[in-house]
Scaffold this active site. Structure first.
Site, PDB file in Angstrom:
ATOM      1  N   LYS A  13       0.864  -1.188   0.000  1.00  0.00           N
ATOM      2  CA  LYS A  13       0.000   0.000   0.000  1.00  0.00           C
ATOM      3  C   LYS A  13       0.895   1.230   0.000  1.00  0.00           C
ATOM      4  O   LYS A  13       1.763   1.354   0.861  1.00  0.00           O
ATOM      5  CB  LYS A  13      -0.896   0.001   1.244  1.00  0.00           C
ATOM      6  CG  LYS A  13      -1.840   1.197   1.311  1.00  0.00           C
ATOM      7  CD  LYS A  13      -2.678   1.183   2.578  1.00  0.00           C
ATOM      8  CE  LYS A  13      -1.990   1.753   3.773  1.00  0.00           C
ATOM      9  NZ  LYS A  13      -1.671   3.191   3.732  1.00  0.00           N
TER      10      LYS A  13
ATOM     11  N   ASN B   2     -16.254  14.670 -10.263  1.00  0.00           N
ATOM     12  CA  ASN B   2     -15.354  14.870 -11.411  1.00  0.00           C
ATOM     13  C   ASN B   2     -13.884  14.798 -10.998  1.00  0.00           C
ATOM     14  O   ASN B   2     -13.065  14.185 -11.695  1.00  0.00           O
ATOM     15  CB  ASN B   2     -15.637  16.216 -12.088  1.00  0.00           C
ATOM     16  CG  ASN B   2     -14.814  16.365 -13.350  1.00  0.00           C
ATOM     17  OD1 ASN B   2     -14.916  15.541 -14.263  1.00  0.00           O
ATOM     18  ND2 ASN B   2     -13.952  17.377 -13.386  1.00  0.00           N
TER      19      ASN B   2
ATOM     20  N   LYS C 297      -6.951   8.039  -0.333  1.00  0.00           N
ATOM     21  CA  LYS C 297      -8.156   8.463   0.421  1.00  0.00           C
ATOM     22  C   LYS C 297      -8.920   9.519  -0.377  1.00  0.00           C
ATOM     23  O   LYS C 297      -9.189  10.625   0.101  1.00  0.00           O
ATOM     24  CB  LYS C 297      -7.782   8.949   1.816  1.00  0.00           C
ATOM     25  CG  LYS C 297      -7.156   7.845   2.648  1.00  0.00           C
ATOM     26  CD  LYS C 297      -7.099   8.167   4.124  1.00  0.00           C
ATOM     27  CE  LYS C 297      -6.565   7.007   4.932  1.00  0.00           C
ATOM     28  NZ  LYS C 297      -5.128   6.678   4.703  1.00  0.00           N
ATOM     29  N   VAL C 298      -9.269   9.137  -1.581  1.00  0.00           N
ATOM     30  CA  VAL C 298      -9.897  10.044  -2.549  1.00  0.00           C
ATOM     31  C   VAL C 298     -11.204  10.580  -1.964  1.00  0.00           C
ATOM     32  O   VAL C 298     -12.080   9.798  -1.578  1.00  0.00           O
ATOM     33  CB  VAL C 298     -10.129   9.296  -3.880  1.00  0.00           C
ATOM     34  CG1 VAL C 298     -10.654  10.242  -4.937  1.00  0.00           C
ATOM     35  CG2 VAL C 298      -8.832   8.634  -4.350  1.00  0.00           C
TER      36      VAL C 298
HETATM   37  P1  BMP Z   1       1.546   1.936  10.571  1.00  0.00           P
HETATM   38  O1  BMP Z   1       1.443   0.398  10.586  1.00  0.00           O
HETATM   39  O2  BMP Z   1       2.935   2.430  10.451  1.00  0.00           O
HETATM   40  O3  BMP Z   1       0.768   2.552  11.690  1.00  0.00           O
HETATM   41  O4  BMP Z   1       0.841   2.430   9.183  1.00  0.00           O
HETATM   42  C1  BMP Z   1      -0.524   2.271   8.943  1.00  0.00           C
HETATM   43  C2  BMP Z   1      -0.855   2.717   7.553  1.00  0.00           C
HETATM   44  O5  BMP Z   1      -2.254   2.576   7.338  1.00  0.00           O
HETATM   45  C3  BMP Z   1      -0.535   4.162   7.230  1.00  0.00           C
HETATM   46  O6  BMP Z   1      -0.221   4.237   5.843  1.00  0.00           O
HETATM   47  C4  BMP Z   1      -1.826   4.899   7.496  1.00  0.00           C
HETATM   48  O7  BMP Z   1      -1.944   6.055   6.704  1.00  0.00           O
HETATM   49  C5  BMP Z   1      -2.843   3.864   7.060  1.00  0.00           C
HETATM   50  N1  BMP Z   1      -4.157   3.945   7.741  1.00  0.00           N
HETATM   51  C6  BMP Z   1      -4.256   3.839   9.123  1.00  0.00           C
HETATM   52  O8  BMP Z   1      -3.259   3.715   9.836  1.00  0.00           O
HETATM   53  N2  BMP Z   1      -5.495   3.886   9.688  1.00  0.00           N
HETATM   54  C7  BMP Z   1      -6.633   4.030   8.978  1.00  0.00           C
HETATM   55  O9  BMP Z   1      -7.710   4.050   9.542  1.00  0.00           O
HETATM   56  C8  BMP Z   1      -6.534   4.125   7.579  1.00  0.00           C
HETATM   57  C9  BMP Z   1      -5.283   4.078   6.977  1.00  0.00           C
HETATM   58  O10 BMP Z   1      -5.189   4.142   5.672  1.00  0.00           O
END
Ligand code: BMP
Length: 215
Positions: free
Chosen positions: A34, A68, A62-63
């Site tokens: 991701k 459009n 996270k669109v």
């Molecule tokens: P980490 O395991 O280092 O905490 O990273 C988690 C990842 O998942 C990050 O890219 C964060 O932006 C994403 N993320 C999150 O942590 N919680 C959410 O609810 C949604 C996410 O996309």
């Protein structure tokens, strides 16, 4: 997207060389990568395309715009060769439908409730509604919090067999085994892998923990 180890590496690394090296070290223990804004803004969409040449990539952008603009963003994601894109539900049904249409078969994952504590004010109260919207528009799956496994179980009842991807394992305190036992299809893990002394070994251990939990 394959479902072998159920681990998705969150590649929140801004140095291209280190990022690519980390993917190589973890490759055997992950199903997908991701990428989020830190990687895409620092390294560019050509780096996203390079990754997508050898592993399934989900663009976590996270669109969250008008239909459009959402369409234009998702078209760029598709052009990179990514396998999926993450979109927000809160801008509403038309915005999300624009993402699904522009995805043209690429996976679309919808954020329901985020994993951090501050989600309590604006997200937790409407997470179940957002999960219903994901089902309505025909999304591939949802993002649900590994920091609240009981919520994964609740959202599973709403989304049926849609995929559930759960971030929050490791650095945010969630456990991989509790997350898959609660019904998640994949865990998303960033820092606990890429900041580990040995990222390959860290990814392997998480994959092993998941395998053990599902036996
Ligand atoms: P980490 O395991 O280092 O905490 O990273 C988690 C990842 O998942 C990050 O890219 C964060 O932006 C994403 N993320 C999150 O942590 N919680 C959410 O609810 C949604 C996410 O996309």
């Amino acid at each position: 997207m394959k479902q072998n180890t159920r681990v998705i590496l969150a590649l929140d690394i801004t140095d291209r060389h280190r990022a690519m090296e980390t993917v190589e070290k973890a490759r055997d223990s992950i199903d997908a990568v991701k990428v989020n804004y830190p990687f895409a803004l620092a390294c560019g969409m050509d780096a996203v395309a390079e990754l997508a040449g050898s592993v399934d990539v989900i663009c976590d952008f996270k669109v969250a715009d008008i239909p459009n603009t959402n369409r234009l963003i998702v078209e760029q994601v598709r052009k990179s060769g990514a396998a999926g894109v993450i979109c927000q539900a809160f801008p509403g049904k038309d915005s999300l439908e624009a993402c699904i249409r522009a995805a043209e078969g690429m996976d679309v994952f919808v954020v329901t409730e985020m994993s951090h504590p501050g989600a309590d004010r604006f997200m937790i109260p409407v997470a179940e509604d957002m999960a219903k919207l994901a089902v309505e528009v025909g999304a591939t799956g949802i993002i649900a919090p590994a920091t609240r496994p009981e919520k994964i179980a609740t959202l599973r009842k709403i989304v049926g067999n849609l995929k559930i991807l759960s971030p929050g394992v490791g650095a945010q305190g969630g456990s991989a085994s509790a997350t898959v036992k609660a019904g998640a299809d994949y865990v998303i893990v960033g820092r606990a892998i890429y900041d580990a002394r040995d990222p390959g070994e860290a990814a392997r251990k998480i994959a092993e923990e998941i395998r053990g939990a599902l036996q």
